[in-house]
Design a protein around this motif. Structure first.
Motif, short mmCIF file in Angstrom:
data_model
loop_
_atom_site.label_atom_id
_atom_site.label_comp_id
_atom_site.label_asym_id
_atom_site.label_seq_id
_atom_site.Cartn_x
_atom_site.Cartn_y
_atom_site.Cartn_z
N TRP A 5 61.69 -13.54 29.91
CA TRP A 5 62.25 -14.01 28.51
C TRP A 5 62.02 -15.39 28.46
N LEU A 6 61.76 -16.31 29.79
CA LEU A 6 61.15 -17.54 29.48
C LEU A 6 59.75 -17.65 28.99
N PHE A 7 58.91 -16.47 29.53
CA PHE A 7 57.41 -16.42 28.78
C PHE A 7 57.29 -15.36 27.62
N PHE A 8 58.43 -14.63 27.33
CA PHE A 8 58.67 -14.26 25.87
C PHE A 8 58.86 -15.05 24.76
N ALA A 9 59.59 -15.91 25.00
CA ALA A 9 59.74 -17.09 24.09
C ALA A 9 58.54 -17.69 23.99
N ALA A 10 57.96 -18.17 25.09
CA ALA A 10 56.75 -18.99 24.90
C ALA A 10 55.48 -18.13 24.33
N GLY A 11 55.58 -16.78 24.30
CA GLY A 11 54.21 -16.21 24.01
C GLY A 11 54.73 -15.35 22.72
N PRO A 12 55.06 -14.12 22.77
CA PRO A 12 55.38 -13.48 21.48
C PRO A 12 56.43 -13.96 20.64
N MET A 13 57.31 -14.71 20.94
CA MET A 13 58.52 -15.02 20.08
C MET A 13 57.91 -16.28 19.27
N GLU A 14 57.13 -17.14 19.88
CA GLU A 14 56.55 -18.34 19.14
C GLU A 14 55.52 -17.93 18.43
#
Length: 207
Positions: free
Chosen positions: A97-106
């Motif tokens: 979830w840390l990198f979900f936010a940094a990747g797909p979410m952003e």
């Protein structure tokens, strides 16, 4: 402990790192950089050639990219328990979830903000997928407990929660009940309130 310095601007993702540092409750110094000439100075570009904040220096080490800084600080100060233990099954969830936010979410929220086209023709080539799928995926994750990793508050909550909060504020994230409840829970933390007060005090005052 090596000297820990945060390079930031109160109108930047540096707020995320300020919040995390307040959660960690460790000594640090702050260097505020103004947008324009100062943030593009040779001195700062030697730290981050992109000319972007936040950046931290920890002794001679330089770390850029907000999610990377979160991961680094949570691991360095492991005794503060802002990341699941390396042998915990939750460690993978934390990274996810840390990198979900940094990747797909952003990427998805940026695409929405600028009305970039994502459709059936190009979605397989776009790293974030469809906007609604991204939101639904994130909402499902928040149904598993008060925090993104379940019962444990982590640095991932600081990062994910900040993005959801800003997204709601700037209309790039739908104001779903699960999102608003999550953000309200996070923003009520003493460290979050303290960090906001410190950064708000740096904002220019209107004449």
């Amino acid at each position: 402990m090596p000297q820990l310095t945060l390079y930031t601007n109160p109108n930047s993702r540096g707020r995320i790192i300020r919040w995390l540092l307040e959660e960690l409750n460790v000594p640090y110094t702050v260097k505020v950089l103004e947008y324009g000439a100062e943030i593009k100075s040779a001195e700062f570009l030697a730290l981050n050639p992109l000319g972007k904040v936040p950046v931290i220096t920890h002794g001679d080490l330089v770390v850029t990219e907000t999610a990377a800084i979160c991961a680094y600080l949570a691991d360095y100060f492991a005794d503060k328990q802002l990341a699941p233990a390396t042998d915990s099954p939750k460690r993978g969830t934390y990274y996810r979830w840390l990198f979900f936010a940094a990747g797909p979410m952003e990427m998805a929220t940026t695409a929405k903000a600028y009305d970039w086209r994502i459709d059936d023709e190009n979605v397989q080539a776009v790293g974030c997928g469809f906007y609604q799928d991204m939101l639904n995926t994130l909402e499902t994750a928040l149904n598993n407990g008060p925090y993104i990793c379940g019962e444990q508050f982590t640095a991932a909550d600081v990062y994910v929660g900040s993005h959801i909060g800003w997204g709601i504020q700037f209309k790039t994230v739908e104001e779903r009940p699960a999102f608003t409840a999550y953000v309200q829970r996070l923003y009520a933390r003493e460290a979050a309130m303290r960090a906001n007060q410190l950064d708000d005090a740096l904002l220019p005052t209107s004449a």
